[in-house]
Design a protein around this motif. Structure first.
Motif, PDB file in Angstrom:
ATOM      1  N   ARG A 290       0.749  -0.999  -0.023  1.00  0.00           N
ATOM      2  CA  ARG A 290      -0.018   0.110   0.026  1.00  0.00           C
ATOM      3  C   ARG A 290       0.945   1.280   0.002  1.00  0.00           C
ATOM      4  O   ARG A 290       0.474   2.381   0.440  1.00  0.00           O
ATOM      5  CB  ARG A 290      -1.025   0.079   1.401  1.00  0.00           C
TER       6      ARG A 290
ATOM      7  N   HIS B 179      -0.432   4.465  -1.744  1.00  0.00           N
ATOM      8  CA  HIS B 179      -1.662   4.923  -1.368  1.00  0.00           C
ATOM      9  C   HIS B 179      -1.651   6.179  -0.396  1.00  0.00           C
ATOM     10  O   HIS B 179      -0.629   6.239   0.246  1.00  0.00           O
ATOM     11  CB  HIS B 179      -2.399   3.827  -0.659  1.00  0.00           C
TER      12      HIS B 179
ATOM     13  N   LYS C 187      -5.711   9.039   2.729  1.00  0.00           N
ATOM     14  CA  LYS C 187      -7.286   8.945   2.855  1.00  0.00           C
ATOM     15  C   LYS C 187      -7.994   7.473   2.238  1.00  0.00           C
ATOM     16  O   LYS C 187      -9.108   7.086   2.280  1.00  0.00           O
ATOM     17  CB  LYS C 187      -7.967  10.224   2.050  1.00  0.00           C
ATOM     18  N   GLN C 188      -6.949   7.045   1.555  1.00  0.00           N
ATOM     19  CA  GLN C 188      -7.355   5.741   0.952  1.00  0.00           C
ATOM     20  C   GLN C 188      -6.972   4.491   1.523  1.00  0.00           C
ATOM     21  O   GLN C 188      -7.454   3.422   1.198  1.00  0.00           O
ATOM     22  CB  GLN C 188      -6.247   5.414  -0.388  1.00  0.00           C
ATOM     23  N   LEU C 189      -6.504   4.788   2.840  1.00  0.00           N
ATOM     24  CA  LEU C 189      -6.358   3.649   3.859  1.00  0.00           C
ATOM     25  C   LEU C 189      -7.342   4.030   5.158  1.00  0.00           C
ATOM     26  O   LEU C 189      -7.757   4.728   5.440  1.00  0.00           O
ATOM     27  CB  LEU C 189      -5.092   3.859   4.529  1.00  0.00           C
ATOM     28  N   SER C 190      -7.394   2.506   6.036  1.00  0.00           N
ATOM     29  CA  SER C 190      -8.489   2.552   6.908  1.00  0.00           C
ATOM     30  C   SER C 190      -7.727   3.257   8.205  1.00  0.00           C
ATOM     31  O   SER C 190      -6.565   3.574   7.916  1.00  0.00           O
ATOM     32  CB  SER C 190      -9.030   1.080   7.048  1.00  0.00           C
ATOM     33  N   GLY C 191      -8.273   3.243   9.372  1.00  0.00           N
ATOM     34  CA  GLY C 191      -7.827   3.964  10.522  1.00  0.00           C
ATOM     35  C   GLY C 191      -6.646   3.234  10.954  1.00  0.00           C
ATOM     36  O   GLY C 191      -5.736   3.536  11.234  1.00  0.00           O
TER      37      GLY C 191
ATOM     38  N   GLN D 132      -4.856   1.009   9.323  1.00  0.00           N
ATOM     39  CA  GLN D 132      -3.806   0.976   8.421  1.00  0.00           C
ATOM     40  C   GLN D 132      -3.092   2.468   8.669  1.00  0.00           C
ATOM     41  O   GLN D 132      -1.829   2.227   8.337  1.00  0.00           O
ATOM     42  CB  GLN D 132      -4.086   1.060   6.875  1.00  0.00           C
ATOM     43  N   GLN D 133      -3.584   3.499   8.544  1.00  0.00           N
ATOM     44  CA  GLN D 133      -3.135   4.709   8.808  1.00  0.00           C
ATOM     45  C   GLN D 133      -2.108   4.710  10.010  1.00  0.00           C
ATOM     46  O   GLN D 133      -0.802   5.246   9.931  1.00  0.00           O
ATOM     47  CB  GLN D 133      -4.198   5.748   8.812  1.00  0.00           C
TER      48      GLN D 133
ATOM     49  N   LEU E 192      -9.220   3.991  17.205  1.00  0.00           N
ATOM     50  CA  LEU E 192      -9.571   2.652  16.418  1.00  0.00           C
ATOM     51  C   LEU E 192     -10.504   1.978  17.115  1.00  0.00           C
ATOM     52  O   LEU E 192     -11.042   1.779  18.253  1.00  0.00           O
ATOM     53  CB  LEU E 192      -8.285   1.898  16.353  1.00  0.00           C
ATOM     54  N   ASP E 193     -11.060   1.132  16.158  1.00  0.00           N
ATOM     55  CA  ASP E 193     -12.102   0.060  16.511  1.00  0.00           C
ATOM     56  C   ASP E 193     -11.663  -1.213  17.226  1.00  0.00           C
ATOM     57  O   ASP E 193     -10.199  -1.153  17.210  1.00  0.00           O
ATOM     58  CB  ASP E 193     -13.230  -0.644  15.331  1.00  0.00           C
TER      59      ASP E 193
ATOM     60  N   SER F 232      -8.980  -3.234  14.863  1.00  0.00           N
ATOM     61  CA  SER F 232      -7.749  -2.764  14.786  1.00  0.00           C
ATOM     62  C   SER F 232      -6.989  -2.157  15.884  1.00  0.00           C
ATOM     63  O   SER F 232      -5.540  -2.261  15.676  1.00  0.00           O
ATOM     64  CB  SER F 232      -8.254  -1.119  13.923  1.00  0.00           C
TER      65      SER F 232
END
Lengths: 390, 226
Positions: free
Chosen positions: B140, B143, B146-150, B152-153, B178-179, B182
């Protein structure tokens, strides 16, 4: 500069609207600045190009130009005999004793009257100024009331078409040709036979000037000194033709430049405030980014330079757009009063490398001033406070 | 006290903020040592001073009094420029909201701390690729955030934190945004960095599940260690 330019450039791109508005403001200022410089340069170029390096013009000392100059026929004839003067194809001195005056003509369209230069010339005048060609019609005949008009006169004044006549010095003068003087000041003149025009104006013994070609360019100083020491005509002043015309353009060119620069500086304050507002907004929107960069180890000076470069990038782009717009002005001609001859002079906007450089420097200075305070604010941010800005 | 296994020594640290003429004490005379390779969590209620303490250890804030020594360097005596250089060489930051630069790609974000080093372009590329592989995001790298999930960021932010191979990793509420799933992944990653790459980690958290992953937990309350 440690912070990558891609960060700066993409940050600008993400704020397209504010960036575009600021670029537009800067572009307009640069356009005005460039236009003023191009106008002054166009005037100078038109007049300077009118002269040749190896041509010399004789006028009366202390005269402000040919209009206020008078030289006796005797002095003209004496000077013509100097061996430094080149001979024409016919074996005569390559010199043209000329009569210079102004008349009034009506402009096409508005009908307003304007002063126009009438120049009486010798047949050698055309060999002296090889860039002048006949565009239409034919040359005037010596000893007659025939005249030829410059391209600008032909295009801008009533009654100046081939076959038409104009009136001056109590006589009718028939137009027999249109000359193309390659954009020089002669395009704004009317030419006829010097002897006939002198006679019409009752100035048989008083020419305005004489232009001649030197055999050798380096002989100029020697000849000038010899004329200055001759008691019979030491009132005559010799100048290289190109220098003479440059001096003719100086006052007007300086006037345009000063007036234009003052206007541009006032406009630029608005553009700088615009750039400052954009940069303050940019700093405010990126407080956390600044805090993060500082936490990662980037120094205050890295932040300062990144934001300054961003401001200068905006003004640099603005300069490019402004210059591109200004360059289109080269297709337009403008006519104005030549304060030296009090006659109408037509000239174009002209762009030069130094004008481009001046505009870019001007834009960068606007960027530096507009971006300095916001950049200082960014660089002086406390890291902890910046990171808490969310 | 310094000894061979101590990497951070906090001695008599106090910190106050000033609001106009009013002094607001945040930390009061705190002392403790952190051994090399430790995974320490700092817990406490809001306003207890845990983030302030983390900031002081990371060198982005200065104490009102006391000294902090990291790997034998008294960072409280460094001037601002030296402290910035020290941070770039010795500290990796993980923030609650990731703090990635939105206009840069994952690769460019991770590369940022390396721009302060003298590594060649090739070496920088190798470091970035290793860091992104370590956090499982090598695929990634092009990327944007903004193209990544929380999650991943946050993993990109962790890659940025380890790319210079720092002495210390400081994480301020790394799972706070994060959830549950994550957050679990991030904690597993931090555990791996501690156990496999031997990184000393100091983490501020409200989350007891996150704190459980740490070797040691210190509680702060009203600016004092309890």
């Amino acid at each position: 500069m440690k912070i990558p330019l891609s960060y700066t450039f993409r940050s600008l791109w993400t704020r397209k609207l504010t960036t575009l508005m600021t670029v537009t403001g800067v572009a307009l200022v640069v356009f005005v600045f460039a236009a003023v410089l191009m106008l002054a340069y166009g005037l100078e170029k038109t007049l300077v190009d009118t002269g040749y390096d190896d041509n010399v013009i004789c006028t009366r000392k202390a005269s402000q130009g040919e209009l206020s100059s008078q030289i006796d026929r005797d002095a003209i004839n004496q000077i013509k005999t100097y061996p430094e003067i080149k001979l024409s194809k016919e074996g005569k001195p390559l010199a043209s004793a000329e009569m210079y005056t102004v008349i009034n003509l009506h402009k096409i369209g508005s009908g307003d009257m304007s002063n126009v230069v009438v120049r009486g010339v010798a047949p050698e005048a055309f060999e002296l100024r090889p860039n002048i060609t006949m565009k239409e019609g034919r040359m005037f005949a010596l000893g007659t009331n025939q005249i030829i008009v410059g391209t600008n006169i032909n295009q801008r004044f009533d009654g100046t078409q081939i076959g038409e006549s104009i009136e001056f010095a109590g006589d009718h003068w028939q137009i027999v040709g249109v000359m193309d003087a390659a954009g020089t000041g002669f395009d704004s003149e009317i030419w006829g036979d010097a002897e006939r025009i002198l006679s019409a104006f009752n100035r048989s013994n008083a020419y305005s000037s004489m232009t001649f070609r030197l055999n050798n360019k380096e002989d100029f100083e020697k000849l000038r000194d010899r004329v200055a020491k001759e008691p019979r005509y030491n009132y005559v002043e010799l100048k290289r033709e190109r220098v003479f015309y440059r001096e003719q353009s100086e006052a007007m060119s300086m006037f345009i430049t000063i007036l234009g620069t003052v206007i541009t500086v006032i406009f630029s304050i608005g553009a700088m405030i615009g750039a400052m507002i954009t940069m303050y907004s940019s700093v405010a929107n990126r407080t956390i980014e600044v805090g993060t960069l500082r936490a990662l180890g980037f120094k205050r000076r890295n932040i300062l330079s990144a934001f300054l470069i961003e401001a200068m990038m905006i003004t640099f782009i603005g300069a490019g757009v402004g210059l591109a717009l200004a360059s289109t002005l080269q297709f337009f001609a403008i006519s104005t009063m030549n304060f030296t001859s009090f006659s109408e002079l037509s000239f174009g906007f002209a762009l030069s490398p130094s004008i481009i450089l001046n505009c870019i420097i001007f834009a960068i200075v606007m960027g530096l001033f507009g971006g300095f305070l916001p950049s200082i604010r960014a660089a002086r941010m406390n890291i902890v406070n910046a990171l808490r800005a969310s | 006290m310094n000894n061979s296994s101590t990497i951070v020594s906090v001695q008599n640290i106090s910190k106050s903020y000033w609001r106009e003429k009013l002094e607001i004490p945040v930390l009061s005379n705190i002392s403790f040592d952190i051994p090399d390779g430790e995974f320490l969590s700092l817990m406490g209620p809001s306003g207890s001073g845990k983030t302030t303490l983390l900031n002081l250890i990371a060198g982005i804030d200065r104490p009102t009094s006391g000294t902090i020594t990291v790997s034998g360097n008294n960072i409280t005596s460094l001037n601002e420029t030296s402290l910035a250089k020290w941070r770039s060489n010795n500290v990796g930051f993980v923030f609650q909201f990731y703090n990635l630069l939105p206009v840069l790609t994952a690769y460019e974000n991770v590369e940022l701390p390396l721009l302060l080093t003298k590594l060649s372009k090739k070496e920088k590329k190798e470091h970035v690729q290793f860091a992104l592989e370590t956090v499982g995001l090598a695929d990634r790298m092009d990327h944007s955030p903004k193209q990544l999930s929380g999650g991943q960021q946050q993993r990109v932010a962790i890659a940025r934190a380890i790319v210079t191979d720092p002495t210390l990793l400081v994480a301020d509420e790394p799972t706070g945004d994060l959830d549950k799933h994550s957050a679990e992944e991030i904690m597993i990653l931090l555990e791996r960095l501690n156990s496999e790459l031997k990184k000393t980690i100091i983490m501020v958290t409200h989350d007891p599940r996150a704190a459980e992953k740490a070797h040691t937990t210190k509680h702060l309350d009203k600016g004092e260690l309890s």
